[in-house]
Design a protein around this motif. Structure first.
Motif, short mmCIF file in Angstrom:
data_model
loop_
_atom_site.label_atom_id
_atom_site.label_comp_id
_atom_site.label_asym_id
_atom_site.label_seq_id
_atom_site.Cartn_x
_atom_site.Cartn_y
_atom_site.Cartn_z
N UNK A 127 -79.58 91.57 15.90
CA UNK A 127 -79.23 92.72 16.73
C UNK A 127 -77.79 93.15 16.48
N UNK A 128 -76.91 92.18 16.24
CA UNK A 128 -75.51 92.51 15.91
C UNK A 128 -75.43 93.27 14.60
N UNK A 129 -76.20 92.84 13.62
CA UNK A 129 -76.18 93.55 12.33
C UNK A 129 -76.75 94.96 12.48
N UNK A 130 -77.78 95.10 13.26
CA UNK A 130 -78.36 96.42 13.43
C UNK A 130 -77.41 97.36 14.17
N UNK A 131 -76.63 96.82 15.10
CA UNK A 131 -75.63 97.65 15.77
C UNK A 131 -74.56 98.12 14.79
N UNK A 132 -74.34 97.33 13.70
CA UNK A 132 -73.36 97.71 12.68
C UNK A 132 -73.91 98.75 11.70
N UNK A 133 -75.17 99.15 11.88
CA UNK A 133 -75.74 100.21 11.06
C UNK A 133 -76.68 99.75 9.97
N UNK A 134 -77.04 98.46 9.99
CA UNK A 134 -77.95 97.95 8.94
C UNK A 134 -79.35 97.90 9.51
N UNK A 135 -80.25 98.66 8.92
CA UNK A 135 -81.65 98.69 9.35
C UNK A 135 -82.37 97.51 8.71
N UNK A 136 -82.44 96.42 9.43
CA UNK A 136 -82.99 95.16 8.89
C UNK A 136 -83.92 94.53 9.92
N UNK A 137 -84.97 93.90 9.44
CA UNK A 137 -85.91 93.21 10.31
C UNK A 137 -85.72 91.70 10.29
N UNK A 138 -86.34 91.03 11.25
CA UNK A 138 -86.22 89.58 11.40
C UNK A 138 -87.61 88.95 11.40
N UNK A 139 -87.76 87.87 10.65
CA UNK A 139 -89.01 87.11 10.62
C UNK A 139 -88.70 85.68 11.06
N UNK A 140 -89.55 85.16 11.93
CA UNK A 140 -89.41 83.77 12.42
C UNK A 140 -90.76 83.10 12.33
N UNK A 141 -90.79 81.90 11.77
CA UNK A 141 -92.04 81.15 11.64
C UNK A 141 -92.31 80.38 12.92
N UNK A 142 -93.55 80.45 13.41
CA UNK A 142 -93.95 79.77 14.64
C UNK A 142 -94.81 78.55 14.31
N UNK A 143 -94.59 77.48 15.07
CA UNK A 143 -95.43 76.30 14.98
C UNK A 143 -96.51 76.38 16.07
#
Length: 912
Positions: free
Chosen positions: A722-738
């Motif tokens: 979220x911090x990076x996106x506030x800086x103007x970078x349109x980026x997604x996040x992936x997290x692996x679930x157990x």
């Protein structure tokens, strides 16, 4: 309070007693003066005054020094009243002496001293009442007064005939004047009769000083009788014997507090408060009747005497007789009432004895049965005539008979009538069986012939004993299979390891995949499978070996004669074949299962619990290796288990101390080489050393730490992206679930809360789930994933292609991303089959409108082939290794300037 406890001692004499001794010596001097005729007629009065002063001082001083105990409090109050009586005597004697000086030295029949002297009997009576528990109803008071009146009348009649009848003629006075002269002897006679029952009650309550006080009253009564007789005989003002006797009585009263022994005082101090007073008991009808008979005899003597009839004697004697007759009539009515009550109680007793199931017997001291209730027929099938007249010992088991006889003998020797003996023994029924019983023996009373009887109540404990045996069996046996349970095995193993001289081994057996049996056919069908497995195990071992159900689908075999290792291993393999040989039959279905076996051998110094633990560890090792095999415990297995336990403890501490960090691996778009997202990966830095995830993720799941660790990673990663996106970078996040994370309670709420706290849009988050979770997962897991999808969170299938029936789940669950398993990507350009499968997956994903991400890209030719196949995105070491947030920020700056993150030739983005 004793003489030893009143103060300092000097040559065996208490200091506190010295003033009393001085006063007593002074009284003796007065007595000597009286005998020698010194001081005139007033010496007797002053002698009485000084003696009473000694008594009052002694009593009041002792009362003030009495300890605050239940008995001491009563003694203190009693002595205070006695002291008041002594003060009254002292005042009366003093006033008498002064009145003689003022009025006349002649004999004064009635003087102001009588006002004080009449107070003394009242105070004495109050002192005797203190240790007595008075009746609260009218009937006991009437009995007491009647008996006392008769005894007082008898004393008066005897005293009149023996002494005062002659004095009446000598005095020549009228009846009224003569009775005034006898006021003190008559009052003393009544006082003696009134105080006698109170004295008995005080002695029973451990207040022995009351006996001394009563004796002092008797001496004072003797003095009053002597004084009246001397005055009436010669008209003298006083008599030396009467005055000396009165002095003795008063000095005797002074010794009341000082004659108690130390032992009695200590016993009284320990006595409970409720036992410090005893009920008042009258003289009784027998003494009253004897006194009345004496009065009648003496009255008859006066009627036939030559001196003629004295009206007062027959009147008093007749009234005593009338009172005795009334008392006798009341006693007859009371006996009649008690008789009816006894008959009613006997009827109630028999009705109760016949209505209860217990057997009620009345026996003589020799054990011969005199009465038997109907319970004997119900419990033991004995008719009454079978037991009447026979010794009860005839039906007691021979082994229990000596113990029963000893118990009865000890009970009969007991002095306490309230004792109850309880005896457990076996009793023979009419069919010859021995039934366990418990009997209660108590004293019942006397039979018609005067012999003592015993009341025996016997209860059949057969059902209770059977229940106790059943409970004991259930405590150490499994209810489903009938085999011994864990508690029995642990105790048996402990005994054998500690006391056995030969080798001992434990074999643990577990059914592989039994959980699926319960899920598919229900727990009832699973119980049938376990029962069949138990029968196979029991049939496969020797008779001396112990087969137990350890819990769930685990069984254990304790081999008490494990001569060789090969023998035990052969047994393990034989049990393996027995359990996996034929299908288990449940209704019309056949279920095929395999088993795993773990074996451990007892070594020197090992405990039974350690032996069982080692076998369980070996079983766990066999299941970790895929099941269907036999594993023998080795020390390394225990070390591995301990390492995992220590690792779990370190994980807990690391989570508390924030030793974890989140790294991010970029995901690039192959067409533009731009970073479109990052996958969050957790790293553990323990003491400055990075621990690979494959070494602690499994332990975190086993120890239950995966859920809090996953929540921490989710919050850290969402905040960073979220911090990076506030800086103007349109980026997604992936997290692996157990799987455990998804199954955790409130999992969906925790994801929503993390998005809300970080400000990350739900569409920017993609949660990755392994393909096996979708294929093998329960409906609840699928429902939670659907709830996440409803939040706007993207879903990705991780390691796609390694499961089965995956395409069906692509239709049922709306996923957004499929990630090609690295095992397919690794074969690109080298294995035609893997290349074809990868191309097919990319085409299927494209046709279904899904985003396809290739994982594990490590070689340039793999990257080129993926671009050729039309795979849109990729990640791997060729693209970039996982980096700390600072390394990702360098990529952010490149994206912000519009520069390509990865050159077209596919060079690696460095972490710097």
């Amino acid at each position: 309070m004793t003489a030893e406890g009143t103060g300092r001692r000097h040559r065996g004499i208490p200091v506190a007693v010295r003033p009393f001794g001085a006063l007593a010596a002074l009284a003796l001097i007065y007595a000597l003066a009286l005998v020698l005729g010194w001081g005139g007629g007033l010496s007797g009065a002053w002698l009485s005054a000084w003696s009473a002063a000694v008594a009052a001082t002694s009593l009041l001083y002792a009362a003030g020094r009495t300890p605050q105990t239940p008995v001491g409090k009563i003694d203190r109050d009693m002595w205070r009243w006695f002291g008041v009586a002594a003060i009254a005597w002292c005042a009366g004697s003093t006033v008498n002496a002064i009145s003689r000086l003022v009025i006349s030295r002649a004999v004064v029949t009635v003087s102001p001293a009588d006002l004080f002297l009449l107070v003394a009997p009242i105070a004495i009576t109050a002192g005797f009442i203190v240790p007595v528990r008075l009746p609260r109803t009218t009937r006991p008071w009437l009995r007491y007064l009647a008996d006392t009146y008769v005894c007082a009348c008898a004393l008066f009649v005897v005293g009149w005939v023996a002494i005062f009848d002659r004095l009446y003629h000598v005095a020549g006075e009228g009846w009224g004047q003569f009775l005034i002269e006898l006021r003190y002897p008559v009052l003393d006679a009544a006082l003696i009769c009134v105080l006698f029952p109170m004295t008995l009650a005080a002695v029973r309550a451990n207040h022995r000083s009351a006996v001394v006080a009563y004796c002092a009253v008797l001496v004072l009564t003797t003095a009053d009788v002597l004084y009246a007789a001397l005055r009436l005989n010669d008209g003298g003002a006083h008599g030396v014997p009467a005055d000396v006797t009165r002095m003795v009585g008063l000095l005797f009263l002074a010794t009341v507090p000082w004659i108690r022994g130390r032992q009695s005082a200590e016993e009284g101090g320990r006595q409970p408060a409720e036992e410090t007073r005893r009920p008042l008991v009258g003289p009784g009808l027998a003494p009253a009747a004897t006194a009345a008979a004496a009065a009648i005899f003496v009255a008859g003597h006066t009627l036939t005497a030559a001196r003629g009839l004295r009206p007062i004697v027959p009147i008093i004697a007749g009234s005593a007789v009338l009172v005795v007759l009334a008392r006798l009539a009341e006693l007859l009515r009371e006996n009649d009432r008690l008789g009816r009550a006894a008959e009613t109680g006997e009827e109630h007793f028999r009705a109760l004895a016949e209505s209860i199931n217990d057997v009620v017997l009345i026996c003589g001291l020799d054990g011969v049965v005199q009465y038997v209730s109907a319970g004997a027929r119900r419990s033991y099938h004995y008719a009454a005539e079978d037991l009447l007249g026979r010794p009860v010992y005839d039906i007691v088991h021979p082994e229990d008979l000596p113990r029963v006889v000893d118990a009865v003998t000890s009970f009969l020797r007991s002095e306490c009538d309230l004792d109850v003996a309880r005896i457990a023994c076996r009793v023979r029924a009419t069919d010859g069986t021995w039934l366990p019983t418990e009997s209660t023996i108590s004293r019942y009373g006397r039979a018609g012939d005067g012999t003592d009887q015993l009341l025996v109540t016997t209860r059949d404990f057969s059902e209770q004993v059977a229940l106790e045996r059943q409970v004991a069996h259930l405590t150490f046996h499994d209810g489903l299979t009938g085999l011994p349970n864990r508690a029995y095995l642990e105790e048996r193993a402990r005994e054998k390891v500690e006391h056995s001289q030969g080798p001992v081994a434990v074999v643990f057996v577990d059914l592989d995949g039994f959980t699926a049996v319960n899920d598919s056919i229900g727990h009832g069908g699973g119980d049938q499978v376990l029962a069949q497995a138990a029968r196979r195990l029991r049939a496969g071992v020797l008779a001396d070996d112990t087969v137990a159900r350890w819990g769930g689908d685990e069984f254990a075999v304790l081999m008490e004669s494990a001569t060789e290792v090969e023998t035990v291993v052969d047994l393990g393999e034989r049990l393996l074949r027995a359990l996996a040989g034929e299908p288990y039959r449940v209704a019309d279905r056949g279920i095929v299962l395999t088993a795993s076996v773990g074996i451990a051998f007892a070594e020197e110094g090992i405990a039974g619990s350690e032996l069982i633990r080692n076998a369980d560890i070996a079983l766990s090792r066999a299941k970790e290796l895929g099941g269907g095999r036999v594993e023998v415990f080795a020390a390394k297995m225990h070390a591995d288990v301990m390492r995992r336990l220590e690792l779990g403890s370190d994980l807990q501490r690391a989570l508390t101390e924030q030793q974890f960090a989140v790294e991010f691996q970029p995901v690039v778009e192959l067409a533009t080489s731009r970073v479109t997202g990052v996958e969050a990966l957790v790293r553990w830095w323990r003491d400055g050393v990075s621990i690979p995830p494959e070494e602690f993720i499994g332990t975190a799941e086993e120890s239950g730490l995966m859920v809090p660790l996953g929540n921490w990673v989710l919050r850290e990663a969402t905040c960073q992206v979220a911090h990076w996106r506030e800086a103007g970078w349109d980026i997604g996040l992936s997290i692996n679930l157990r799987p455990r994370e998804i199954a955790a309670a409130h999992f969906v709420d925790s994801v929503a809360e993390a998005l809300a706290d970080s400000g990350l849009p739900p569409g920017a988050l993609t949660l990755e789930v392994e393909e096996e979770v979708l294929v093998d997962g329960a409906e609840e897991l699928i429902a939670r994933l659907s709830a996440l999808r409803d939040l706007g969170v993207g879903l990705a299938i991780d390691d796609f292609g390694t499961g089965y029936a995956s395409l069906a789940f692509l239709r049922q669950l709306p996923v957004d991303v499929i990630k090609i398993d690295p095992s397919f990507v690794s074969g690109l350009g080298r294995d035609e089959t893997l290349t074809l499968l990868t191309r097919t997956i990319a085409r299927v994903g494209r046709d279904l409108g899904l985003t396809v991400v290739a994982e594990g890209v490590e070689r340039p030719e793999q990257l080129e082939l993926l671009r050729e196949m039309g795979c849109p995105r990729a990640q791997g070491f060729l693209v970039s290794r996982p980096m700390a947030p600072s390394g990702i920020e360098a990529v952010v700056q490149l994206n912000a300037r519009g520069e390509a993150s990865i050159p077209l030739h596919g060079s690696v983005i460095s972490a710097s």
